[in-house]
Design a protein around this motif. Sequence first.
Motif, PDB file in Angstrom:
ATOM      1  N   ASP A   1      -3.248   7.446   1.932  1.00  0.00           N
ATOM      2  CA  ASP A   1      -4.254   8.241   1.234  1.00  0.00           C
ATOM      3  C   ASP A   1      -5.261   7.294   0.584  1.00  0.00           C
ATOM      4  O   ASP A   1      -5.132   6.071   0.691  1.00  0.00           O
ATOM      5  N   VAL A   2      -6.244   7.854  -0.095  1.00  0.00           N
ATOM      6  CA  VAL A   2      -7.307   7.043  -0.682  1.00  0.00           C
ATOM      7  C   VAL A   2      -6.761   6.112  -1.767  1.00  0.00           C
ATOM      8  O   VAL A   2      -7.251   4.992  -1.938  1.00  0.00           O
ATOM      9  N   VAL A   3      -5.739   6.547  -2.486  1.00  0.00           N
ATOM     10  CA  VAL A   3      -5.149   5.695  -3.519  1.00  0.00           C
ATOM     11  C   VAL A   3      -4.465   4.489  -2.873  1.00  0.00           C
ATOM     12  O   VAL A   3      -4.568   3.369  -3.385  1.00  0.00           O
ATOM     13  N   ASP A   4      -3.795   4.688  -1.738  1.00  0.00           N
ATOM     14  CA  ASP A   4      -3.212   3.560  -1.023  1.00  0.00           C
ATOM     15  C   ASP A   4      -4.300   2.573  -0.607  1.00  0.00           C
ATOM     16  O   ASP A   4      -4.102   1.353  -0.683  1.00  0.00           O
ATOM     17  N   ALA A   5      -5.442   3.094  -0.168  1.00  0.00           N
ATOM     18  CA  ALA A   5      -6.553   2.220   0.231  1.00  0.00           C
ATOM     19  C   ALA A   5      -7.044   1.405  -0.962  1.00  0.00           C
ATOM     20  O   ALA A   5      -7.264   0.185  -0.849  1.00  0.00           O
ATOM     21  N   ILE A   6      -7.202   2.040  -2.100  1.00  0.00           N
ATOM     22  CA  ILE A   6      -7.688   1.348  -3.299  1.00  0.00           C
ATOM     23  C   ILE A   6      -6.695   0.297  -3.765  1.00  0.00           C
ATOM     24  O   ILE A   6      -7.065  -0.853  -4.040  1.00  0.00           O
ATOM     25  N   THR A   7      -5.422   0.673  -3.863  1.00  0.00           N
ATOM     26  CA  THR A   7      -4.425  -0.296  -4.329  1.00  0.00           C
ATOM     27  C   THR A   7      -4.243  -1.421  -3.319  1.00  0.00           C
ATOM     28  O   THR A   7      -4.013  -2.567  -3.704  1.00  0.00           O
ATOM     29  N   GLY A   8      -4.399  -1.107  -2.038  1.00  0.00           N
ATOM     30  CA  GLY A   8      -4.330  -2.163  -1.018  1.00  0.00           C
ATOM     31  C   GLY A   8      -5.459  -3.165  -1.179  1.00  0.00           C
ATOM     32  O   GLY A   8      -5.249  -4.389  -1.032  1.00  0.00           O
ATOM     33  N   GLN A   9      -6.651  -2.679  -1.491  1.00  0.00           N
ATOM     34  CA  GLN A   9      -7.780  -3.579  -1.732  1.00  0.00           C
ATOM     35  C   GLN A   9      -7.513  -4.467  -2.943  1.00  0.00           C
ATOM     36  O   GLN A   9      -7.794  -5.668  -2.909  1.00  0.00           O
ATOM     37  N   TRP A  10      -6.983  -3.892  -4.004  1.00  0.00           N
ATOM     38  CA  TRP A  10      -6.670  -4.695  -5.184  1.00  0.00           C
ATOM     39  C   TRP A  10      -5.575  -5.724  -4.886  1.00  0.00           C
ATOM     40  O   TRP A  10      -5.654  -6.865  -5.348  1.00  0.00           O
ATOM     41  N   ARG A  11      -4.572  -5.328  -4.120  1.00  0.00           N
ATOM     42  CA  ARG A  11      -3.509  -6.287  -3.761  1.00  0.00           C
ATOM     43  C   ARG A  11      -4.090  -7.444  -2.970  1.00  0.00           C
ATOM     44  O   ARG A  11      -3.678  -8.593  -3.129  1.00  0.00           O
ATOM     45  N   SER A  12      -5.057  -7.148  -2.120  1.00  0.00           N
ATOM     46  CA  SER A  12      -5.706  -8.196  -1.327  1.00  0.00           C
ATOM     47  C   SER A  12      -6.529  -9.124  -2.213  1.00  0.00           C
ATOM     48  O   SER A  12      -6.487 -10.343  -2.057  1.00  0.00           O
ATOM     49  N   GLU A  13      -7.274  -8.539  -3.136  1.00  0.00           N
ATOM     50  CA  GLU A  13      -8.174  -9.309  -4.000  1.00  0.00           C
ATOM     51  C   GLU A  13      -7.470  -9.942  -5.190  1.00  0.00           C
ATOM     52  O   GLU A  13      -7.863 -11.002  -5.647  1.00  0.00           O
ATOM     53  N   ARG A  14      -6.462  -9.257  -5.694  1.00  0.00           N
ATOM     54  CA  ARG A  14      -5.744  -9.729  -6.888  1.00  0.00           C
ATOM     55  C   ARG A  14      -4.243  -9.539  -6.685  1.00  0.00           C
ATOM     56  O   ARG A  14      -3.623  -8.663  -7.277  1.00  0.00           O
ATOM     57  N   PRO A  15      -3.624 -10.368  -5.838  1.00  0.00           N
ATOM     58  CA  PRO A  15      -2.189 -10.204  -5.570  1.00  0.00           C
ATOM     59  C   PRO A  15      -1.315 -10.408  -6.807  1.00  0.00           C
ATOM     60  O   PRO A  15      -0.141 -10.041  -6.797  1.00  0.00           O
ATOM     61  N   ASP A  16      -1.887 -10.929  -7.868  1.00  0.00           N
ATOM     62  CA  ASP A  16      -1.139 -11.141  -9.108  1.00  0.00           C
ATOM     63  C   ASP A  16      -0.947  -9.849  -9.907  1.00  0.00           C
ATOM     64  O   ASP A  16      -0.149  -9.813 -10.833  1.00  0.00           O
ATOM     65  N   LEU A  17      -1.679  -8.792  -9.549  1.00  0.00           N
ATOM     66  CA  LEU A  17      -1.609  -7.528 -10.296  1.00  0.00           C
ATOM     67  C   LEU A  17      -0.548  -6.591  -9.718  1.00  0.00           C
ATOM     68  O   LEU A  17      -0.409  -6.479  -8.500  1.00  0.00           O
ATOM     69  N   ASP A  18       0.159  -5.922 -10.603  1.00  0.00           N
ATOM     70  CA  ASP A  18       1.079  -4.854 -10.210  1.00  0.00           C
ATOM     71  C   ASP A  18       0.257  -3.571 -10.159  1.00  0.00           C
ATOM     72  O   ASP A  18      -0.170  -3.062 -11.200  1.00  0.00           O
ATOM     73  N   THR A  19       0.025  -3.046  -8.968  1.00  0.00           N
ATOM     74  CA  THR A  19      -0.836  -1.880  -8.822  1.00  0.00           C
ATOM     75  C   THR A  19      -0.074  -0.544  -8.834  1.00  0.00           C
ATOM     76  O   THR A  19      -0.678   0.507  -8.648  1.00  0.00           O
ATOM     77  N   LEU A  20       1.239  -0.584  -9.072  1.00  0.00           N
ATOM     78  CA  LEU A  20       2.002   0.669  -9.122  1.00  0.00           C
ATOM     79  C   LEU A  20       1.452   1.632 -10.185  1.00  0.00           C
ATOM     80  O   LEU A  20       1.278   2.829  -9.893  1.00  0.00           O
ATOM     81  N   PRO A  21       1.149   1.170 -11.415  1.00  0.00           N
ATOM     82  CA  PRO A  21       0.577   2.108 -12.389  1.00  0.00           C
ATOM     83  C   PRO A  21      -0.730   2.734 -11.891  1.00  0.00           C
ATOM     84  O   PRO A  21      -0.971   3.931 -12.088  1.00  0.00           O
ATOM     85  N   MET A  22      -1.554   1.961 -11.208  1.00  0.00           N
ATOM     86  CA  MET A  22      -2.807   2.468 -10.655  1.00  0.00           C
ATOM     87  C   MET A  22      -2.517   3.549  -9.612  1.00  0.00           C
ATOM     88  O   MET A  22      -3.211   4.575  -9.553  1.00  0.00           O
ATOM     89  N   ALA A  23      -1.484   3.329  -8.812  1.00  0.00           N
ATOM     90  CA  ALA A  23      -1.126   4.310  -7.784  1.00  0.00           C
ATOM     91  C   ALA A  23      -0.658   5.618  -8.426  1.00  0.00           C
ATOM     92  O   ALA A  23      -1.070   6.712  -8.018  1.00  0.00           O
ATOM     93  N   VAL A  24       0.177   5.511  -9.457  1.00  0.00           N
ATOM     94  CA  VAL A  24       0.700   6.707 -10.125  1.00  0.00           C
ATOM     95  C   VAL A  24      -0.421   7.464 -10.830  1.00  0.00           C
ATOM     96  O   VAL A  24      -0.641   8.658 -10.585  1.00  0.00           O
ATOM     97  N   PHE A  25      -1.149   6.777 -11.712  1.00  0.00           N
ATOM     98  CA  PHE A  25      -2.161   7.472 -12.508  1.00  0.00           C
ATOM     99  C   PHE A  25      -3.394   7.831 -11.693  1.00  0.00           C
ATOM    100  O   PHE A  25      -4.054   8.829 -11.978  1.00  0.00           O
ATOM    101  N   GLY A  26      -3.686   7.078 -10.661  1.00  0.00           N
ATOM    102  CA  GLY A  26      -4.775   7.445  -9.763  1.00  0.00           C
ATOM    103  C   GLY A  26      -4.484   8.761  -9.062  1.00  0.00           C
ATOM    104  O   GLY A  26      -5.362   9.612  -8.919  1.00  0.00           O
ATOM    105  N   ARG A  27      -3.245   8.943  -8.641  1.00  0.00           N
ATOM    106  CA  ARG A  27      -2.872  10.207  -7.998  1.00  0.00           C
ATOM    107  C   ARG A  27      -2.841  11.360  -8.995  1.00  0.00           C
ATOM    108  O   ARG A  27      -3.283  12.466  -8.680  1.00  0.00           O
ATOM    109  N   ILE A  28      -2.319  11.115 -10.189  1.00  0.00           N
ATOM    110  CA  ILE A  28      -2.315  12.170 -11.209  1.00  0.00           C
ATOM    111  C   ILE A  28      -3.746  12.610 -11.474  1.00  0.00           C
ATOM    112  O   ILE A  28      -4.045  13.821 -11.524  1.00  0.00           O
ATOM    113  N   TYR A  29      -4.642  11.660 -11.660  1.00  0.00           N
ATOM    114  CA  TYR A  29      -6.045  11.976 -11.940  1.00  0.00           C
ATOM    115  C   TYR A  29      -6.665  12.768 -10.789  1.00  0.00           C
ATOM    116  O   TYR A  29      -7.323  13.782 -11.004  1.00  0.00           O
ATOM    117  N   ARG A  30      -6.449  12.318  -9.559  1.00  0.00           N
ATOM    118  CA  ARG A  30      -7.041  12.994  -8.405  1.00  0.00           C
ATOM    119  C   ARG A  30      -6.467  14.395  -8.212  1.00  0.00           C
ATOM    120  O   ARG A  30      -7.191  15.333  -7.890  1.00  0.00           O
TER     121      ARG A  30
END
Length: 171
Positions: free
Chosen positions: A7-36
Amino acid sequence: MAQEPLDVVDAITGQWRSERPDLDTLPMAVFGRIYRIARLMGDRMEKEYQRYGIGRGEFDVLATLRRAGEPYTLSPRQLSAALMLTTGGMTGRLDKLERAGLLDRVPDPDDRRGLRVSLTEKGLRVIDQAVGAGLALQKATLDAVEPAQAEQLADLLRLLLAASAEPGARR
């Protein structure tokens, strides 16, 4: 070969993982989906309520009066507090709903300076129909998961809501 995002959240978190592999993007995935989900369902609910001649704000007022139980009456101050609205914002909603014949404002018999806001028969019919239609829409969406998963999701979201609130804030 890279896996296609689900989904679009997977695309966004995948981009962040690529650009900033040091970040844990799980919170972004959870709250991004809640928001959407909240935005998408809010828009769908708004369209559903329009069938009954009301918007989300008007629905909230009517639903608050309905939930109060018979005689479906509250003061404007009680409504403002329940909906976290200023008195000015509440007045605009009440004016619109009164013009539509969905509620009445009458003097408070216990306070000469006060008013009471009550659902009319038409208002009661409209809110009962609108809440039923809104719940049917929500149920149809929630049918994407098993009933036990829906219960678990509700429990988990309750925990997140509690953790999200400011200390002393009403949830």
